[in-house]
Scaffold this active site. Structure first.
Site, mmCIF file in Angstrom:
data_model
loop_
_atom_site.group_PDB
_atom_site.id
_atom_site.type_symbol
_atom_site.label_atom_id
_atom_site.label_comp_id
_atom_site.label_asym_id
_atom_site.label_seq_id
_atom_site.Cartn_x
_atom_site.Cartn_y
_atom_site.Cartn_z
ATOM 1 N N GLY A 69 0.826 -1.135 -0.190
ATOM 2 C CA GLY A 69 -0.297 -0.080 0.188
ATOM 3 C C GLY A 69 0.446 1.107 0.352
ATOM 4 O O GLY A 69 0.669 2.142 -0.855
ATOM 5 N N THR A 70 2.099 1.658 0.492
ATOM 6 C CA THR A 70 2.768 2.303 0.738
ATOM 7 C C THR A 70 3.630 2.819 -0.373
ATOM 8 O O THR A 70 3.665 3.840 -1.249
ATOM 9 C CB THR A 70 4.039 1.565 1.970
ATOM 10 O OG1 THR A 70 3.606 2.387 2.879
ATOM 11 C CG2 THR A 70 5.227 2.980 1.468
ATOM 12 N N GLN A 177 -7.355 1.377 4.850
ATOM 13 C CA GLN A 177 -8.204 1.169 6.527
ATOM 14 C C GLN A 177 -9.782 1.028 5.849
ATOM 15 O O GLN A 177 -9.870 0.348 6.634
ATOM 16 C CB GLN A 177 -8.150 2.020 6.866
ATOM 17 C CG GLN A 177 -6.958 2.385 8.344
ATOM 18 C CD GLN A 177 -6.569 0.996 8.775
ATOM 19 O OE1 GLN A 177 -6.814 0.457 9.030
ATOM 20 N NE2 GLN A 177 -5.518 1.375 8.865
ATOM 21 N N SER A 194 -3.808 -1.366 0.182
ATOM 22 C CA SER A 194 -3.514 -2.499 1.304
ATOM 23 C C SER A 194 -3.873 -3.800 1.485
ATOM 24 O O SER A 194 -4.710 -3.644 2.329
ATOM 25 C CB SER A 194 -2.300 -1.858 1.888
ATOM 26 O OG SER A 194 -1.456 -2.583 2.657
ATOM 27 N N ALA A 195 -3.904 -4.735 0.858
ATOM 28 C CA ALA A 195 -4.119 -6.297 0.615
ATOM 29 C C ALA A 195 -4.179 -6.604 2.319
ATOM 30 O O ALA A 195 -4.612 -7.519 2.831
ATOM 31 C CB ALA A 195 -3.207 -7.539 0.136
ATOM 32 N N HIS A 196 -2.711 -6.538 3.057
ATOM 33 C CA HIS A 196 -3.140 -7.090 4.785
ATOM 34 C C HIS A 196 -3.293 -6.229 5.285
ATOM 35 O O HIS A 196 -3.652 -6.823 6.758
ATOM 36 C CB HIS A 196 -1.352 -7.048 4.502
ATOM 37 C CG HIS A 196 -0.717 -6.070 5.549
ATOM 38 N ND1 HIS A 196 -0.810 -5.159 7.356
ATOM 39 C CD2 HIS A 196 0.517 -4.625 4.533
ATOM 40 C CE1 HIS A 196 -0.145 -3.910 6.804
ATOM 41 N NE2 HIS A 196 0.658 -4.263 5.619
ATOM 42 N N CYS A 320 5.929 8.031 23.375
ATOM 43 C CA CYS A 320 6.938 6.732 23.779
ATOM 44 C C CYS A 320 6.867 5.726 23.302
ATOM 45 O O CYS A 320 8.008 4.937 23.146
ATOM 46 C CB CYS A 320 6.546 6.208 25.898
ATOM 47 S SG CYS A 320 5.294 6.236 25.335
#
Lengths: 461, 461
Positions: A69-70, A177, A194-196, A320
């Protein structure tokens, strides 16, 4: 072990696994070759493209598969910007886009372009009118996610698409998403996913570019995927991605309703069970499976570890938990508390009992972390003394500056002030957010001669 | 069905399949996350990196995983060029690099850089001295493959690496074709490879960058893979890639010896069985499993189809098998015949009987294609007539121009000439190559007023 971080990556859908295995046998060859193994691979690739295009709502020849996807976002943004170079070099994005969009924007800026960020409200949504106002005659491309990955808020894509059409600006929608839950509203010019994220395998992204959108792929290319995604196709994963998208969609309506009810339960119960919590994101216009909340006086990393020990896998936008020690840009843009931040994103099939068990352990976990950090007891407000107090929290990390502020606010009279010196990036967000939650007045912050920033808070309540 | 195209992509090694399946269960989560599924994924990623680095011969922190060998080459070339921008903008490559290197060079040229190609000899190898001579003070990067993907010739990597070290120029070695057979000789600065070439899964490439090499990743990045390969890691495939590289290496010495003998058999027998054939590439310094030959008077696409009908999957560098209708740049750079080109690359485990069956059917297949195209009978040279003849082959594609030349060469007396008019790109390579094979004199070619090129051939024999 309940895994509640589907928004990072969803467990592999059984259909994805089956399709992947079958395609390892049938689809390993080069689809560009003329012999039988190559022709078989080509057929599988074509069928996967048709299935994915149907789910996206585009023509098969408008859609290419990318390695993630990126990469789809990077290729989409750079190609669309280059295709409209003559119009101008302005890129308009919402302030809460996924980091892949923001990184593409940084690369654009580094190359001399300009990027305009449209702010969001406290729910995380852009205002379509403000988005429209950001589109000018030199705007080459606008980007808007379909829904936010950290807080789940759905964006007004249809309205923004109308504004973009009116301004003659192509709109790239990052649908990472939401695509598993349903198609993106009409009106987009480019779409990335993005498939995952939907239960498909890793290694596959989608980039759809509507016919007629000016697009000039950047970087070295080759003859594969219409010249938009170079490199040997990851065909077994592509086949699995397409098959699982279809399967996930078939189950989406029912599963969305079920998870939406579970998330509503979390949204309602967490503030009842845990004091000093802020649940963020739009309660209604949101992804069905995702909820984010922040707990005062807690550090996110410890909270994650403790929840992990209890068997729950969640993520956090707290400073953090990031390598840069800055809070999530999404929470920052929304102006909400970032300390003790927890994102719960339920994968399909999440059992109701697991959600209830989470709600059962959360209060104790938060209380224990607070106890260890010496946080003030909820609502413990003590008697008055000097008019102004100085808290030196230099060198202390989130959530300590806010804890120290909360400890002494009761020591000044109403109308008095506490000044907190802090060099922790999270304080910039969390001290005003604490004031808002506590009904105290955030006066402002300015550079301190001792280093860091001096944040001034006036006691109101 | 014998699949003889391992150089395009190798069938999945059983170890790759097992590792992929295991990692689908254990390694699907985000290795950047702190919870148990994430930590487990991180352990798998670290172990895969260590195994791959050991096979490559580098430190784990020098190696990143990319979505393909092509992406590894693109990232390696652009990052190394940018890292040495202050030195200069010259990229030196061999003329027979994989298209991914040449495409990276084209992108560099488009951005204002310069690319110098080092020619190769008729075997396909660069001369280390010529390569060294191409390295000047403004050279930012040199690229040399470990072995050629079309003809199998090994390049003198160690000698070229010495020359690069002496000139202070980093050397990127594209090891895609050879890494499964063994490590690349010492001396490289960057190394790229592709898992599906050694029997690993598709979707994984390797990029190793030696410590101390100036490297500035280009394009948008993220925090994954040392900022050199953005996007969610394709972890199951990475695990499978590393496991299969180790497995393939363990079997490499024995399998290389076995396949080398089978390729030697093909190299020896094809010219005996098929008239008018040129076997190309270095007969000794070569990949163990790969052999390429070209057949006069045959068109590559028909030959591939006929071999496919007989059950053999091979590839071809003939012009008719490329989308651009130009012969392979490798065959062109070598100056060898491109028509009727066949590349045989045997996957591990190829049965001897399949090679023998291939040698059994090849002569009949070639003869049938020649018959259909009306090719001259082998060595049939007829009586003489006019001093010069004109063959108008405009609009006709490879191998017709050469067939028509061969048909009439016997019609002119020794010392006479035949002029072939052709607008087919392949003729530029194949007419001189035919002359060399036939002992005729290639006089030259020049633009023809009728269009295309007029190629003049003098009958000598």
């Amino acid at each position: 072990m309940p895994y509640f971080d589907a928004a990072s990556t969803a467990p592999l859908h059984p259909v994805a696994r089956q399709a992947l295995l079958a395609a390892l046998d049938e689809g390993w060859a080069d689809p560009a070759r003329l012999y039988r193994e190559g022709r078989r691979a080509r057929l599988l690739l074509d069928a996967a493209r048709e299935a994915a295009a149907e789910a996206v709502g585009c023509r098969p020849d408008e859609l290419v598969f990318t390695p993630s996807g990126t990469r789809a976002v990077h290729a989409g943004v750079s190609g669309a910007l280059a295709g409209r170079r003559r119009v101008g070099d302005r890129l308009v994005v919402s302030a809460v886009e996924h980091s892949s969009v923001l990184h593409a924007g940084e690369a654009h800026t580094a190359a001399g372009g300009t990027v305009a960020e449209v702010p969001v409200d406290r729910s995380g949504a852009v205002d379509p009118e403000r988005f429209a106002a950001a589109l000018d005659a030199r705007t080459a491309l606008a980007c808007l996610q379909s829904a936010n990955h950290e807080v789940g808020t759905e964006q007004p894509v249809a309205e923004v698409a109308d504004a973009c059409r009116a301004a003659g600006v192509p709109l790239l929608v990052d649908a990472a998403q939401s695509l598993g839950w349903g198609p993106v509203p009409e009106g987009w010019s480019l779409l990335a996913a993005s498939a995952h994220k939907w239960g498909g395998p890793s290694g596959v992204g989608l980039l759809a570019v509507r016919k007629g959108v000016r697009f000039a792929p950047q970087g070295p290319g080759d003859e594969r995927e219409s010249g938009r995604a170079p490199g040997f196709e990851n065909l077994p994963a592509i086949v699995a991605a397409a098959a699982s998208l279809r399967a996930v969609r078939a189950e989406a309506a029912e599963e969305a309703a079920r998870l939406r009810a579970l998330v509503d339960r979390i949204r309602a119960r967490v503030p009842e069970l845990v004091p000093d919590v802020e649940v963020v994101g739009d309660p209604v216009r949101r992804l069905p499976h995702l909820v984010t909340f922040s707990c005062l006086y807690v550090d996110g990393e410890t909270l994650l570890h403790e929840l992990d020990r209890e068997g729950f896998s969640v993520s956090s936008g707290s400073s953090c938990t990031s390598s840069t020690l800055t809070p999530s840009h999404v929470l920052r843009a929304m102006g909400v508390l970032s300390e003790g931040n927890v994102r719960v994103s339920l994968p399909a099939g999440t059992a109701e009992e697991d959600v209830d068990r989470f709600l059962g352990v959360l209060p104790g976990v938060v209380a224990a972390v607070r106890e260890r950090l010496g946080a003030p007891r909820p609502s413990a407000v003590a008697g008055a003394a000097p008019d102004t107090l100085l808290v030196d929290a230099l060198g202390k990390r989130c959530p300590i500056p806010v804890i120290e502020l909360a400890r002494v606010i009761g020591d000044v009279p109403v109308g008095g002030t506490v000044t907190v010196l802090s060099d922790d990036e999270a304080a910039r967000l969390d001290i005003p957010a604490w004031c808002e939650m506590r009904g105290q007045e955030y006066v402002g912050g300015e550079p301190s001669p001792k280093g860091g920033t001096a944040y001034v808070v006036r006691r109101v309540a």
